[in-house]
Design an enzyme around this catalytic site. Structure first.
Site, PDB file in Angstrom:
ATOM      1  N   ASP A  53       0.679  -1.410  -0.021  1.00 21.67           N
ATOM      2  CA  ASP A  53       0.074  -0.088   0.055  1.00 21.67           C
ATOM      3  C   ASP A  53       0.602   1.022  -0.113  1.00 21.67           C
ATOM      4  O   ASP A  53       1.240   1.556   0.910  1.00 21.67           O
ATOM      5  CB  ASP A  53      -0.678  -0.185   1.177  1.00 21.67           C
ATOM      6  CG  ASP A  53      -2.055  -1.152   0.833  1.00 21.67           C
ATOM      7  OD1 ASP A  53      -1.932  -1.086   0.673  1.00 21.67           O
ATOM      8  OD2 ASP A  53      -2.670  -1.251   2.450  1.00 21.67           O
ATOM      9  N   LEU A  54       0.860   1.636  -0.777  1.00 22.78           N
ATOM     10  CA  LEU A  54       1.956   2.577  -1.365  1.00 22.78           C
ATOM     11  C   LEU A  54       1.421   3.963  -0.207  1.00 22.78           C
ATOM     12  O   LEU A  54       0.514   4.546  -0.381  1.00 22.78           O
ATOM     13  CB  LEU A  54       1.966   3.850  -2.833  1.00 22.78           C
ATOM     14  CG  LEU A  54       2.788   4.544  -3.165  1.00 22.78           C
ATOM     15  CD1 LEU A  54       4.455   4.355  -3.224  1.00 22.78           C
ATOM     16  CD2 LEU A  54       2.252   5.042  -4.430  1.00 22.78           C
ATOM     17  N   ASP A  55       2.621   4.019   0.314  1.00 23.74           N
ATOM     18  CA  ASP A  55       3.336   5.046   1.801  1.00 23.74           C
ATOM     19  C   ASP A  55       2.366   5.046   2.379  1.00 23.74           C
ATOM     20  O   ASP A  55       1.869   6.122   3.126  1.00 23.74           O
ATOM     21  CB  ASP A  55       3.046   6.509   0.729  1.00 23.74           C
ATOM     22  CG  ASP A  55       4.043   7.418  -0.215  1.00 23.74           C
ATOM     23  OD1 ASP A  55       5.384   6.726  -0.009  1.00 23.74           O
ATOM     24  OD2 ASP A  55       3.708   8.322  -1.287  1.00 23.74           O
ATOM     25  N   GLU A  56       1.557   4.473   2.847  1.00 20.87           N
ATOM     26  CA  GLU A  56       1.010   3.935   3.684  1.00 20.87           C
ATOM     27  C   GLU A  56       1.153   2.849   4.862  1.00 20.87           C
ATOM     28  O   GLU A  56       0.950   2.198   5.549  1.00 20.87           O
ATOM     29  CB  GLU A  56      -0.405   3.265   3.539  1.00 20.87           C
ATOM     30  CG  GLU A  56      -1.677   4.452   2.789  1.00 20.87           C
ATOM     31  CD  GLU A  56      -2.627   4.225   2.131  1.00 20.87           C
ATOM     32  OE1 GLU A  56      -3.687   2.802   2.766  1.00 20.87           O
ATOM     33  OE2 GLU A  56      -3.398   4.837   0.991  1.00 20.87           O
TER      34      GLU A  56
END
Length: 288
Positions: free
Chosen positions: A230-233
């Site tokens: 989950d991108l940047d999470e």
């Protein structure tokens, strides 16, 4: 006790909270003639878990880490715990990936070179050639691995070869502007650390500080986190922030943002390298 005669180990333990955990661990340390030099613990009421980090040392003869692991295994199993014992004399092997912004890379190289970070950087990987000269000045192998939509699988295969070749423990994404595949994120779960500005999810894409300036933001910051699919999470390790006002230009905002990014990133890397971060699902417990 001098550095020449002492040998330190770090124990981390996470288990369901119950009585007697600290007593059992301290007893096992005493049986192996270890002196506890630092101990931190946290009973998490939200999860019912107990987290413990212990530093211990022995004067004279070095600690046999494998023997200590074998001795502590029954203790951890009795408490249904997840645990690790590490030799602090073994520095973390950190591969650094970077694109075209070098502030975080420069900071990591300086701190590693001066002993402020307990890491060894065996290689630097980039999808551009910009920092080859910097890597060569530090006498660190530089690997240019271009990435396009068509070459991404081959690029990641080459990256995996480098990770194996250099026995890499952890990957630092020092403003590496490429998205890693879900497979790589999964295979190196808890071993990839990223840094980005804390203006997200607003002001995505190019020139975020110009966008922030145009909206009159009052606070800027930086977030260091473990990478997931989950991108940047991913789970957050460290954050930093600074109040700003209308007097700052977009370039001045960007400069202050870079300072925050470098500082937060190096702290996150150091805490990870010193085994101070306990990863529990989507969050972390950080013994600073």
């Amino acid at each position: 006790m001098t550095p020449e005669t002492q040998r330190d180990v770090v124990l981390t333990l996470s288990c369901p909270d119950r009585k007697g955990i600290v007593h059992a661990v301290a007893g096992a340390m005493l049986e192996h003639d270890l002196t506890i030099t630092d101990s931190q613990q946290f009973a998490d009421p939200s999860s019912g878990e107990f987290h413990l980090r212990v530093e211990a040392t022995r004067e004279g003869a070095p600690v046999d880490v494998e023997t200590l692991r074998a001795a502590l295994a029954p203790v951890a199993e009795a408490f249904t715990g997840q645990w690790e014992v590490r030799d602090r004399a073994e520095p973390l092997r950190l591969l650094v990936m970077v694109s075209r912004m070098g502030h975080c890379l420069n900071d990591l190289l300086y701190r590693s070179r001066t002993g402020q970070l307990p890491v060894v950087i065996p290689a630097i990987v980039s999808n551009h050639e910009d920092f080859r000269g910097l890597a060569e000045w530090h006498d660190i192998p530089f690997h240019h691995i271009p990435v396009t939509a068509d070459t991404k699988p081959r690029a990641e295969s080459g990256l995996r070869d480098l990770l194996d070749e250099h026995a890499v423990d952890t990957i630092a994404l020092a403003r590496y502007m490429q998205v890693l595949s879900p497979d790589l994120c999964r295979d190196y779960s808890g071993r990839i650390i990223n840094i980005h500005h804390s203006l997200l999810p607003s002001f995505k894409g190019a020139k975020p500080y110009t966008q922030a300036h145009d909206r009159g933001v009052k606070v800027i910051g930086a977030t260091a986190h473990y990478v997931t699919a989950d991108l940047d999470e991913g789970p957050i390790i460290e954050q930093d922030f600074r109040r700003v006002d209308h007097r700052l230009t977009p370039s001045q905002l960007a400069q202050q943002g870079q300072e925050l990014e470098a500082a937060a990133f190096s702290r996150a890397i150091r805490w990870h390298a010193e085994h101070r971060v306990v990863l529990r699902g989507g969050r972390t417990i950080v013994f600073t």
